[in-house]
Design a protein around this motif. Structure first.
Motif, PDB file in Angstrom:
ATOM      1  N   GLY A  64       0.823  -1.202   0.000  1.00 38.32           N
ATOM      2  CA  GLY A  64       0.000   0.000   0.000  1.00 38.32           C
ATOM      3  C   GLY A  64       0.858   1.253   0.000  1.00 38.32           C
ATOM      4  O   GLY A  64       2.045   1.213  -0.339  1.00 38.32           O
ATOM      5  N   GLN A  65       0.250   2.371   0.398  1.00 37.00           N
ATOM      6  CA  GLN A  65       0.921   3.666   0.463  1.00 37.00           C
ATOM      7  C   GLN A  65       1.098   4.060   1.926  1.00 37.00           C
ATOM      8  O   GLN A  65       0.125   4.137   2.677  1.00 37.00           O
ATOM      9  N   ALA A  66       2.356   4.313   2.307  1.00 35.96           N
ATOM     10  CA  ALA A  66       2.648   4.680   3.690  1.00 35.96           C
ATOM     11  C   ALA A  66       2.596   6.190   3.878  1.00 35.96           C
ATOM     12  O   ALA A  66       3.039   6.960   3.018  1.00 35.96           O
ATOM     13  N   ASP A  67       2.054   6.596   5.025  1.00 31.48           N
ATOM     14  CA  ASP A  67       2.034   8.003   5.418  1.00 31.48           C
ATOM     15  C   ASP A  67       2.264   8.034   6.925  1.00 31.48           C
ATOM     16  O   ASP A  67       1.337   7.882   7.720  1.00 31.48           O
ATOM     17  N   GLY A  68       3.533   8.181   7.299  1.00 33.90           N
ATOM     18  CA  GLY A  68       3.861   8.118   8.719  1.00 33.90           C
ATOM     19  C   GLY A  68       3.780   6.696   9.230  1.00 33.90           C
ATOM     20  O   GLY A  68       4.399   5.784   8.686  1.00 33.90           O
ATOM     21  N   HIS A  69       2.982   6.489  10.283  1.00 34.89           N
ATOM     22  CA  HIS A  69       2.850   5.161  10.888  1.00 34.89           C
ATOM     23  C   HIS A  69       1.638   4.393  10.349  1.00 34.89           C
ATOM     24  O   HIS A  69       1.255   3.366  10.919  1.00 34.89           O
ATOM     25  N   THR A  70       1.045   4.883   9.260  1.00 31.96           N
ATOM     26  CA  THR A  70      -0.124   4.230   8.680  1.00 31.96           C
ATOM     27  C   THR A  70       0.147   3.855   7.233  1.00 31.96           C
ATOM     28  O   THR A  70       0.698   4.655   6.477  1.00 31.96           O
ATOM     29  N   VAL A  71      -0.230   2.653   6.887  1.00 33.90           N
ATOM     30  CA  VAL A  71      -0.132   2.201   5.505  1.00 33.90           C
ATOM     31  C   VAL A  71      -1.540   1.910   5.009  1.00 33.90           C
ATOM     32  O   VAL A  71      -2.227   1.035   5.550  1.00 33.90           O
ATOM     33  N   ARG A  72      -1.989   2.685   4.016  1.00 32.94           N
ATOM     34  CA  ARG A  72      -3.295   2.417   3.405  1.00 32.94           C
ATOM     35  C   ARG A  72      -3.086   1.377   2.307  1.00 32.94           C
ATOM     36  O   ARG A  72      -2.366   1.629   1.342  1.00 32.94           O
ATOM     37  N   LEU A  73      -3.706   0.223   2.465  1.00 33.79           N
ATOM     38  CA  LEU A  73      -3.491  -0.873   1.538  1.00 33.79           C
ATOM     39  C   LEU A  73      -4.179  -0.626   0.207  1.00 33.79           C
ATOM     40  O   LEU A  73      -5.199   0.068   0.139  1.00 33.79           O
ATOM     41  N   ASP A  74      -3.612  -1.228  -0.829  1.00 31.33           N
ATOM     42  CA  ASP A  74      -4.225  -1.123  -2.155  1.00 31.33           C
ATOM     43  C   ASP A  74      -5.639  -1.685  -2.135  1.00 31.33           C
ATOM     44  O   ASP A  74      -6.502  -1.247  -2.895  1.00 31.33           O
ATOM     45  N   ALA A  75      -5.879  -2.678  -1.243  1.00 32.47           N
ATOM     46  CA  ALA A  75      -7.189  -3.319  -1.174  1.00 32.47           C
ATOM     47  C   ALA A  75      -8.198  -2.506  -0.364  1.00 32.47           C
ATOM     48  O   ALA A  75      -9.367  -2.863  -0.326  1.00 32.47           O
ATOM     49  N   GLY A  76      -7.741  -1.443   0.353  1.00 32.96           N
ATOM     50  CA  GLY A  76      -8.711  -0.611   1.054  1.00 32.96           C
ATOM     51  C   GLY A  76      -8.386  -0.281   2.491  1.00 32.96           C
ATOM     52  O   GLY A  76      -8.209   0.897   2.831  1.00 32.96           O
ATOM     53  N   PRO A  77      -8.306  -1.284   3.406  1.00 28.50           N
ATOM     54  CA  PRO A  77      -8.123  -0.946   4.822  1.00 28.50           C
ATOM     55  C   PRO A  77      -6.735  -0.387   5.127  1.00 28.50           C
ATOM     56  O   PRO A  77      -5.848  -0.374   4.274  1.00 28.50           O
ATOM     57  N   ARG A  78      -6.582   0.081   6.360  1.00 28.13           N
ATOM     58  CA  ARG A  78      -5.303   0.628   6.803  1.00 28.13           C
ATOM     59  C   ARG A  78      -4.678  -0.294   7.846  1.00 28.13           C
ATOM     60  O   ARG A  78      -5.368  -1.007   8.567  1.00 28.13           O
ATOM     61  N   ILE A  79      -3.333  -0.233   7.926  1.00 22.48           N
ATOM     62  CA  ILE A  79      -2.609  -0.961   8.960  1.00 22.48           C
ATOM     63  C   ILE A  79      -1.681   0.038   9.655  1.00 22.48           C
ATOM     64  O   ILE A  79      -0.931   0.767   9.003  1.00 22.48           O
ATOM     65  N   THR A  80      -1.775   0.088  10.982  1.00 20.80           N
ATOM     66  CA  THR A  80      -0.895   0.944  11.778  1.00 20.80           C
ATOM     67  C   THR A  80       0.389   0.180  12.102  1.00 20.80           C
ATOM     68  O   THR A  80       0.342  -0.987  12.521  1.00 20.80           O
ATOM     69  N   THR A  81       1.520   0.811  11.891  1.00 24.31           N
ATOM     70  CA  THR A  81       2.820   0.182  12.121  1.00 24.31           C
ATOM     71  C   THR A  81       3.680   1.048  13.039  1.00 24.31           C
ATOM     72  O   THR A  81       3.352   2.209  13.305  1.00 24.31           O
ATOM     73  N   THR A  82       4.773   0.493  13.497  1.00 19.78           N
ATOM     74  CA  THR A  82       5.711   1.272  14.313  1.00 19.78           C
ATOM     75  C   THR A  82       6.686   2.055  13.442  1.00 19.78           C
ATOM     76  O   THR A  82       7.236   3.066  13.886  1.00 19.78           O
ATOM     77  N   GLU A  83       6.910   1.594  12.207  1.00 20.93           N
ATOM     78  CA  GLU A  83       7.835   2.287  11.311  1.00 20.93           C
ATOM     79  C   GLU A  83       7.200   3.569  10.767  1.00 20.93           C
ATOM     80  O   GLU A  83       5.990   3.635  10.555  1.00 20.93           O
ATOM     81  N   ASP A  84       8.039   4.559  10.540  1.00 22.47           N
ATOM     82  CA  ASP A  84       7.599   5.841   9.988  1.00 22.47           C
ATOM     83  C   ASP A  84       8.083   5.900   8.545  1.00 22.47           C
ATOM     84  O   ASP A  84       9.275   6.089   8.281  1.00 22.47           O
ATOM     85  N   LEU A  85       7.171   5.743   7.580  1.00 29.50           N
ATOM     86  CA  LEU A  85       7.535   5.674   6.170  1.00 29.50           C
ATOM     87  C   LEU A  85       6.681   6.612   5.341  1.00 29.50           C
ATOM     88  O   LEU A  85       5.621   7.084   5.792  1.00 29.50           O
ATOM     89  N   SER A  86       7.120   6.817   4.105  1.00 30.18           N
ATOM     90  CA  SER A  86       6.342   7.606   3.159  1.00 30.18           C
ATOM     91  C   SER A  86       6.483   6.984   1.781  1.00 30.18           C
ATOM     92  O   SER A  86       7.596   6.632   1.369  1.00 30.18           O
ATOM     93  N   GLY A  87       5.354   6.821   1.081  1.00 36.22           N
ATOM     94  CA  GLY A  87       5.399   6.254  -0.254  1.00 36.22           C
ATOM     95  C   GLY A  87       5.027   4.790  -0.289  1.00 36.22           C
ATOM     96  O   GLY A  87       4.538   4.225   0.703  1.00 36.22           O
ATOM     97  N   PRO A  88       5.246   4.119  -1.438  1.00 34.17           N
ATOM     98  CA  PRO A  88       4.894   2.708  -1.566  1.00 34.17           C
ATOM     99  C   PRO A  88       5.608   1.858  -0.513  1.00 34.17           C
ATOM    100  O   PRO A  88       6.815   2.034  -0.277  1.00 34.17           O
ATOM    101  N   ALA A  89       4.862   0.965   0.103  1.00 34.56           N
ATOM    102  CA  ALA A  89       5.438   0.162   1.188  1.00 34.56           C
ATOM    103  C   ALA A  89       4.766  -1.197   1.274  1.00 34.56           C
ATOM    104  O   ALA A  89       3.620  -1.383   0.835  1.00 34.56           O
ATOM    105  N   PHE A  90       5.502  -2.135   1.848  1.00 31.95           N
ATOM    106  CA  PHE A  90       4.963  -3.442   2.214  1.00 31.95           C
ATOM    107  C   PHE A  90       4.741  -3.462   3.721  1.00 31.95           C
ATOM    108  O   PHE A  90       5.474  -2.812   4.479  1.00 31.95           O
ATOM    109  N   VAL A  91       3.747  -4.253   4.159  1.00 32.45           N
ATOM    110  CA  VAL A  91       3.538  -4.530   5.576  1.00 32.45           C
ATOM    111  C   VAL A  91       3.429  -6.040   5.725  1.00 32.45           C
ATOM    112  O   VAL A  91       2.688  -6.690   4.979  1.00 32.45           O
ATOM    113  N   ALA A  92       4.174  -6.588   6.690  1.00 37.88           N
ATOM    114  CA  ALA A  92       4.147  -8.034   6.915  1.00 37.88           C
ATOM    115  C   ALA A  92       3.995  -8.316   8.402  1.00 37.88           C
ATOM    116  O   ALA A  92       4.475  -7.542   9.242  1.00 37.88           O
ATOM    117  N   PHE A  93       3.335  -9.424   8.702  1.00 38.66           N
ATOM    118  CA  PHE A  93       3.276  -9.902  10.087  1.00 38.66           C
ATOM    119  C   PHE A  93       2.957 -11.398  10.061  1.00 38.66           C
ATOM    120  O   PHE A  93       2.299 -11.894   9.144  1.00 38.66           O
TER     121      PHE A  93
END
Length: 378
Positions: A270-299
């Motif tokens: 998805g797209q990262a904005d600070g500690h939030t990544v808005r997924l391409d599929a719709g929902p958001r995931i809150t993370t500890t990393e602070d990023l900006s731009g295209p990003a992956f989230v894994a757990f």
């Protein structure tokens, strides 16, 4: 090539690299361009393989990928069994594109080992040196030394049918190494073994590969084999390299769904904005990393906590309503395949699954703590 596929009643010739009969593995000086430098392009409509492989002497490279990805085609191209459509193949600075398989300094261990059934373990290993011109006595001396290294001295006179799967694998490896190849190819070398034998032989193979001073390329679909045996992983999908790196880097930063499944992670883009990544599929995931731009989230699936009712009094920002699509035993746990706001896999104990009365179609709430997610640039 040191261990080609034999034809009916006629063993194939082997590669001409001179072995030593003693138990010491000699180390030859490497030329400045030592190692593997390959750009493999093979076209067989509608499939096209186009990958680049490089490795230094002593490196163990693992090719991973789903069925049909091109792993076996790459291995056959390296061995000379499948011609290149384009690209190049250089080993220790020497171009091999026009070199026939039997003249390449390449050893192969096939998935089913392909030991000659009418020959003893000793004569199977001695076959390569004999094809290189060694006399029978000399070739057998060299073979005996290799079997001793493999811990098989007591089985030198045994025919393949008398050997266990693990013993046959080590004889095949000794046969491939007996002509001292500069490139060792292993095609699913542990696939034919049962689970218990596989564990033991994997550890033995790791030790032998650590002693091998040239380049080794391992083709496998088993991520554990690749993680344990290889220094570097190359993941191939649809004929192209989608990710490469050390086992630790691949496991921590998967970049495709196939790789995420291999290493046992839920993966989203998805797209990262600070500690939030808005997924391409719709929902958001809150993370500890602070990023900006295209990003992956894994757990991992173990990070997921399930509830039958929406949890109250909790500050979980990663909360999704899901439905159980399926349940299966995964090791000593139950893995729940969930669909809904965020498709994901969750691992829980059998007791927890029973207490939640989980079954296909059951509605659940899934939560993941931000501290258990890992975000990184796409």
């Amino acid at each position: 090539m040191t261990n080609p596929r034999p034809t009916q009643g006629q063993p194939a010739p082997t590669d001409p690299a001179a072995p030593r009969p003693d138990d010491e593995i000699c180390t030859l000086p490497h030329p400045p361009t030592a190692g593997l430098d390959a750009h493999l392009v093979v076209e067989r409509a509608p499939f096209r393989l186009d990958i680049t492989l490089t490795a230094a002497p002593g490196d163990v490279l693992a090719l991973l990928g789903p069925n049909g990805a091109g792993k076996t085609t790459a291995l056959r191209a390296l061995a000379g069994l499948t011609p290149l459509t384009a690209g190049h193949l250089r080993l220790d600075g020497t171009s091999l594109e026009r070199t026939p398989p039997e003249s390449r300094p390449v050893g192969v261990v096939f998935q089913d080992y392909l030991l000659f059934p009418h020959l003893s373990a000793l004569d199977n290993v001695a076959f390569g040196p004999r094809c290189q011109g060694a006399g029978k006595t000399e070739a057998r001396a060299q073979a005996a030394a290799w079997l001793n290294r493999m811990g098989l001295a007591d089985h030198a006179g045994a025919k393949p049918r008398r050997l266990s799967g693990g013993q046959a694998q080590r004889v095949a490896l000794a046969r491939a190494l007996a002509t001292r190849p500069r490139l060792l190819l292993l095609d699913e070398p542990l696939a034919a073994l049962d689970a218990r034998t596989r564990l033991e032989v994997r550890a033995q193979l790791r030790r032998h590969l650590a002693d091998f001073e040239a380049v080794a390329v391992l083709v496998t679909h088993d991520p554990l084999d690749a993680m344990v045996l290889a220094d570097r992983l190359v993941v191939v999908e649809h004929g192209r390299v989608v990710q490469e790196g050390t086992p630790a880097d691949i496991a921590r930063h998967p970049r495709t769904d196939y790789i995420a499944q291999l290493v046992g992670l839920n993966l989203y883009r998805g797209q990262a904005d600070g500690h939030t990544v808005r997924l391409d599929a719709g929902p958001r995931i809150t993370t500890t990393e602070d990023l900006s731009g295209p990003a992956f989230v894994a757990f991992p699936p173990s990070a997921v906590t399930l509830f039958r009712d929406r949890p109250t009094g909790a500050s979980a920002r990663n909360l999704w309503r899901c439905e159980v699509a399926g349940l299966e035993t995964h090791g000593d746990q139950i893995r729940a395949d969930l669909t809904g706001e965020l498709p994901l896999a969750a691992d829980l104990t059998t007791v927890a699954a029973a207490e939640l009365d989980l079954h296909p179609g059951a509605a659940v709430w899934a939560t993941v703590k931000a501290t258990q997610t890992h975000a990184y640039p796409a």
